[in-house]
Motif scaffolding. Structure first.
Motif, PDB file in Angstrom:
ATOM      1  N   ASP A 137       0.735  -1.272  -0.089  1.00 20.11           N
ATOM      2  CA  ASP A 137      -0.116  -0.091   0.019  1.00 20.11           C
ATOM      3  C   ASP A 137       0.886   1.230  -0.053  1.00 20.11           C
ATOM      4  OD1 ASP A 137      -2.769  -1.283   0.171  1.00 20.11           O
ATOM      5  OD2 ASP A 137      -2.064  -1.847   2.320  1.00 20.11           O
ATOM      6  N   TYR A 138       0.463   2.211  -0.804  1.00 16.61           N
ATOM      7  CA  TYR A 138       1.129   3.444  -0.892  1.00 16.61           C
ATOM      8  C   TYR A 138      -0.049   4.438  -0.366  1.00 16.61           C
ATOM      9  CZ  TYR A 138       4.876   1.738  -3.466  1.00 16.61           C
ATOM     10  OH  TYR A 138       5.800   0.972  -3.824  1.00 16.61           O
ATOM     11  N   ILE A 139       0.096   4.868   0.684  1.00 13.11           N
ATOM     12  CA  ILE A 139      -0.892   5.869   1.549  1.00 13.11           C
ATOM     13  C   ILE A 139      -0.428   7.263   1.360  1.00 13.11           C
ATOM     14  CG2 ILE A 139      -2.233   6.197   3.525  1.00 13.11           C
ATOM     15  CD1 ILE A 139      -1.311   3.368   4.370  1.00 13.11           C
ATOM     16  N   LEU A 140      -1.134   8.131   0.526  1.00 17.70           N
ATOM     17  CA  LEU A 140      -0.899   9.525   0.249  1.00 17.70           C
ATOM     18  C   LEU A 140      -1.655  10.187   1.268  1.00 17.70           C
ATOM     19  CD1 LEU A 140      -1.554   8.718  -3.426  1.00 17.70           C
ATOM     20  CD2 LEU A 140       0.878   9.706  -2.492  1.00 17.70           C
ATOM     21  N   LEU A 141      -0.862  11.240   1.574  1.00 12.64           N
ATOM     22  CA  LEU A 141      -1.353  12.266   2.653  1.00 12.64           C
ATOM     23  C   LEU A 141      -1.153  13.666   2.249  1.00 12.64           C
ATOM     24  CD1 LEU A 141      -3.088  13.134   5.416  1.00 12.64           C
ATOM     25  CD2 LEU A 141      -0.865  12.921   6.428  1.00 12.64           C
ATOM     26  N   VAL A 142      -1.996  14.433   1.959  1.00 16.80           N
ATOM     27  CA  VAL A 142      -1.691  16.064   1.671  1.00 16.80           C
ATOM     28  C   VAL A 142      -2.356  17.002   2.858  1.00 16.80           C
ATOM     29  CG1 VAL A 142      -3.918  16.589   0.284  1.00 16.80           C
ATOM     30  CG2 VAL A 142      -1.618  17.858   0.148  1.00 16.80           C
ATOM     31  N   THR A 143      -1.244  17.711   3.328  1.00 13.23           N
ATOM     32  CA  THR A 143      -1.799  18.836   4.368  1.00 13.23           C
ATOM     33  C   THR A 143      -1.732  20.178   3.586  1.00 13.23           C
ATOM     34  OG1 THR A 143      -0.714  17.460   6.093  1.00 13.23           O
ATOM     35  CG2 THR A 143      -1.358  19.618   6.412  1.00 13.23           C
ATOM     36  N   PRO A 144      -2.990  20.531   2.935  1.00 13.86           N
ATOM     37  CA  PRO A 144      -2.976  21.785   2.246  1.00 13.86           C
ATOM     38  C   PRO A 144      -2.560  23.042   3.262  1.00 13.86           C
ATOM     39  CG  PRO A 144      -5.013  20.428   1.890  1.00 13.86           C
ATOM     40  CD  PRO A 144      -4.114  19.910   2.984  1.00 13.86           C
ATOM     41  N   SER A 145      -2.218  24.165   2.619  1.00 12.68           N
ATOM     42  CA  SER A 145      -2.368  25.235   3.112  1.00 12.68           C
ATOM     43  C   SER A 145      -3.816  25.602   3.439  1.00 12.68           C
ATOM     44  CB  SER A 145      -1.642  26.427   2.521  1.00 12.68           C
ATOM     45  OG  SER A 145      -0.218  26.061   2.270  1.00 12.68           O
ATOM     46  N   PRO A 146      -4.232  26.318   4.694  1.00  9.46           N
ATOM     47  CA  PRO A 146      -5.422  26.631   5.020  1.00  9.46           C
ATOM     48  C   PRO A 146      -5.923  27.671   3.634  1.00  9.46           C
ATOM     49  CG  PRO A 146      -4.509  26.933   6.877  1.00  9.46           C
ATOM     50  CD  PRO A 146      -3.441  26.697   5.830  1.00  9.46           C
ATOM     51  N   TYR A 147      -7.213  27.274   3.266  1.00  4.54           N
ATOM     52  CA  TYR A 147      -7.818  27.998   2.138  1.00  4.54           C
ATOM     53  C   TYR A 147      -8.976  29.136   2.640  1.00  4.54           C
ATOM     54  CZ  TYR A 147     -10.979  28.848  -1.794  1.00  4.54           C
ATOM     55  OH  TYR A 147     -11.746  29.360  -2.754  1.00  4.54           O
ATOM     56  N   TYR A 148      -8.721  30.088   2.310  1.00  2.00           N
ATOM     57  CA  TYR A 148      -9.907  31.361   2.681  1.00  2.00           C
ATOM     58  C   TYR A 148     -10.974  31.202   1.808  1.00  2.00           C
ATOM     59  CZ  TYR A 148     -12.030  35.620   4.163  1.00  2.00           C
ATOM     60  OH  TYR A 148     -12.988  36.510   4.455  1.00  2.00           O
ATOM     61  N   GLU A 149     -12.095  30.771   2.401  1.00  3.88           N
ATOM     62  CA  GLU A 149     -13.380  30.565   1.874  1.00  3.88           C
ATOM     63  C   GLU A 149     -14.084  32.141   2.090  1.00  3.88           C
ATOM     64  OE1 GLU A 149     -14.829  29.050  -0.559  1.00  3.88           O
ATOM     65  OE2 GLU A 149     -16.205  30.689  -0.546  1.00  3.88           O
ATOM     66  N   ALA A 150     -14.308  33.272   1.076  1.00 10.45           N
ATOM     67  CA  ALA A 150     -14.793  34.219   1.365  1.00 10.45           C
ATOM     68  C   ALA A 150     -16.187  34.339   1.752  1.00 10.45           C
ATOM     69  CB  ALA A 150     -14.475  35.330   0.118  1.00 10.45           C
ATOM     70  N   SER A 151     -16.855  33.603   1.166  1.00 11.00           N
ATOM     71  CA  SER A 151     -18.098  33.330   1.041  1.00 11.00           C
ATOM     72  C   SER A 151     -18.577  33.216   2.445  1.00 11.00           C
ATOM     73  CB  SER A 151     -18.887  32.760   0.037  1.00 11.00           C
ATOM     74  OG  SER A 151     -18.858  31.332   0.332  1.00 11.00           O
ATOM     75  N   GLU A 152     -17.943  32.425   3.301  1.00 10.28           N
ATOM     76  CA  GLU A 152     -18.243  31.976   4.610  1.00 10.28           C
ATOM     77  C   GLU A 152     -17.415  32.838   5.540  1.00 10.28           C
ATOM     78  OE1 GLU A 152     -18.337  27.606   4.908  1.00 10.28           O
ATOM     79  OE2 GLU A 152     -18.135  27.726   2.632  1.00 10.28           O
ATOM     80  N   ASP A 153     -16.277  33.465   5.306  1.00 11.99           N
ATOM     81  CA  ASP A 153     -15.203  34.195   6.000  1.00 11.99           C
ATOM     82  C   ASP A 153     -14.518  33.191   7.144  1.00 11.99           C
ATOM     83  OD1 ASP A 153     -13.712  36.310   6.938  1.00 11.99           O
ATOM     84  OD2 ASP A 153     -15.236  36.885   8.263  1.00 11.99           O
ATOM     85  N   ILE A 154     -14.135  32.000   6.568  1.00 12.06           N
ATOM     86  CA  ILE A 154     -13.361  30.816   7.106  1.00 12.06           C
ATOM     87  C   ILE A 154     -12.321  30.495   6.473  1.00 12.06           C
ATOM     88  CG2 ILE A 154     -15.503  30.269   8.664  1.00 12.06           C
ATOM     89  CD1 ILE A 154     -15.419  27.800   6.750  1.00 12.06           C
ATOM     90  N   TYR A 155     -11.327  29.763   7.137  1.00 16.03           N
ATOM     91  CA  TYR A 155     -10.202  28.929   6.522  1.00 16.03           C
ATOM     92  C   TYR A 155     -10.840  27.559   6.631  1.00 16.03           C
ATOM     93  CZ  TYR A 155      -7.143  32.828   6.022  1.00 16.03           C
ATOM     94  OH  TYR A 155      -6.491  34.221   5.859  1.00 16.03           O
ATOM     95  N   ILE A 156     -10.495  26.719   5.443  1.00 13.52           N
ATOM     96  CA  ILE A 156     -10.877  25.378   5.485  1.00 13.52           C
ATOM     97  C   ILE A 156      -9.280  24.896   5.194  1.00 13.52           C
ATOM     98  CG2 ILE A 156     -11.927  23.609   4.080  1.00 13.52           C
ATOM     99  CD1 ILE A 156     -14.007  25.861   3.310  1.00 13.52           C
ATOM    100  N   GLN A 157      -9.062  23.603   5.852  1.00 15.45           N
ATOM    101  CA  GLN A 157      -7.824  22.758   5.695  1.00 15.45           C
ATOM    102  C   GLN A 157      -8.300  21.333   5.573  1.00 15.45           C
ATOM    103  OE1 GLN A 157      -4.758  23.111   8.564  1.00 15.45           O
ATOM    104  NE2 GLN A 157      -3.248  22.848   7.214  1.00 15.45           N
ATOM    105  N   GLN A 158      -8.262  20.664   4.838  1.00 16.97           N
ATOM    106  CA  GLN A 158      -8.671  19.299   4.450  1.00 16.97           C
ATOM    107  C   GLN A 158      -7.298  18.318   4.252  1.00 16.97           C
ATOM    108  OE1 GLN A 158     -11.659  19.015   1.153  1.00 16.97           O
ATOM    109  NE2 GLN A 158     -13.173  19.638   2.818  1.00 16.97           N
ATOM    110  N   PHE A 159      -7.152  17.712   5.334  1.00 21.40           N
ATOM    111  CA  PHE A 159      -5.979  16.533   5.390  1.00 21.40           C
ATOM    112  C   PHE A 159      -6.508  15.532   4.490  1.00 21.40           C
ATOM    113  CE2 PHE A 159      -5.889  18.889   9.449  1.00 21.40           C
ATOM    114  CZ  PHE A 159      -4.665  19.216   9.463  1.00 21.40           C
ATOM    115  N   THR A 160      -5.844  15.049   3.570  1.00 20.23           N
ATOM    116  CA  THR A 160      -6.672  14.063   2.495  1.00 20.23           C
ATOM    117  C   THR A 160      -5.722  13.009   2.226  1.00 20.23           C
ATOM    118  OG1 THR A 160      -7.854  15.937   1.538  1.00 20.23           O
ATOM    119  CG2 THR A 160      -7.642  14.023   0.238  1.00 20.23           C
ATOM    120  N   LYS A 161      -6.406  11.828   2.467  1.00 25.17           N
ATOM    121  CA  LYS A 161      -5.796  10.524   2.056  1.00 25.17           C
ATOM    122  C   LYS A 161      -6.351   9.781   0.956  1.00 25.17           C
ATOM    123  CE  LYS A 161      -5.311   7.646   5.760  1.00 25.17           C
ATOM    124  NZ  LYS A 161      -5.712   6.836   7.378  1.00 25.17           N
ATOM    125  N   SER A 162      -5.549   9.385   0.071  1.00 29.21           N
ATOM    126  CA  SER A 162      -5.770   8.343  -1.014  1.00 29.21           C
ATOM    127  C   SER A 162      -4.934   7.144  -1.146  1.00 29.21           C
ATOM    128  CB  SER A 162      -6.122   9.209  -2.336  1.00 29.21           C
ATOM    129  OG  SER A 162      -4.892   9.594  -2.763  1.00 29.21           O
TER     130      SER A 162
END
Ligand code: CU
Length: 267
Positions: free
Chosen positions: A109-134
């Motif tokens: 198994d090759y388990i990929l994990l990205v830790t993106p930089s927080p993304y600013y979502e203007a419509s909600e005035d929040i940051y989103i950061q999705q730790f993503t595995k595939s």
């Protein structure tokens, strides 16, 4: 309940003269390659795209990720040096995405994990950061797909994620800093148009979202959730706002745990 559970939908203004504002489905970070079950070694192309994949919708600009690694047989390999900035051309807009390369040599198994930089979502005035595995597997040999890999927020699969059968179900466990998360809200999306690896555009559209908004399941007291898989392809699960950090640059930060699984029909 977690106060961040409300920040699900975003509003995306279409880039047309129309005054209609369409609510979009969930943001989903992708770590994508079309073939996840490999027989031979090779350098496997990957794409990181921040997108609304079920609706083949709005694409968001990614910054350079904070981290991008692969776990393989107890080793962690840094994939950041292979990152290359690209433009992904969505149906309605285009945005910065990244290509990368995964060197696959040994079985397992090759388990990929990205830790993106927080993304600013203007419509909600929040940051989103999705730790993503595939997951990518070589030669059908399992080697740790069911183990946590220590992400701040993470979904651990209890069903092998590289060949879930259509008509069966997928079970995952939501962890935050290694501890189970009860009552987590998990959005479910199908990758309705798999990205074309060369053209950097969505491929053929094979599905569209159901009426009624996002598809949601809730984790139980021990952090487990189960979802029946109705169709062949890639399914994504995003546990919203489950990570330990709740703020970034004076705004709310939603740290989400995302996992992608590949399903097959045996007909
Ligand atoms: Cu969105």
């Amino acid at each position: 309940m977690n106060p961040f559970l409300k920040v699900v939908a975003c509003l995306v203004a279409p880039l047309t003269m129309s005054v209609v504002v369409q609510p979009s489905l969930a943001h989903f970070q992708l770590v994508y390659t079309p073939l996840v079950n490999l027989e031979k070694p090779g350098d496997i192309p990957l794409k990181l795209i921040f997108w609304h994949p079920f609706s083949n919708g709005h694409v968001m600009d990614m910054d350079e990720p904070e981290a991008f690694v692969v776990h393989h047989r107890g080793k962690i390999i840094d994939l950041v040096p292979s990152l290359k900035r690209v433009v992904f051309i969505g149906k309605d807009n285009e945005a910065t995405a990244f290509d990368a390369v995964l060197p696959v040599r040994r079985s397992g198994d090759y388990i990929l994990l990205v830790t993106p930089s927080p993304y600013y979502e203007a419509s909600e005035d929040i940051y989103i950061q999705q730790f993503t595995k595939s997951f990518i597997n070589k030669s059908g040999v399992p080697s740790g797909w069911n183990e946590p890999i220590g992400a701040e927020a993470e979904i651990v699969p209890l069903v092998k994620p590289t060949n879930v059968l259509v008509g069966s179900s997928f079970t995952g466990r939501v962890l935050s800093a290694g501890k189970p998360v009860a009552g987590a809200e998990i959005e479910v999306e199908f990758m309705a148009a798999e990205p074309d690896m060369i053209e950097n555009r969505p491929g053929d559209v094979t599905a569209s979202p159901p009426p009624g908004g996002a598809v949601i399941v809730i984790s139980d007291d021990n952090g487990y959730f189960t979802f029946g898989i109705p169709k062949e392809g890639f399914w994504g699960f995003a546990a919203l706002g489950v990570g330990p950090q709740t703020g970034h640059k004076g705004k709310i930060l939603s740290q989400d745990a995302v996992i992608w699984v590949r399903s097959y029909d045996v007909n």
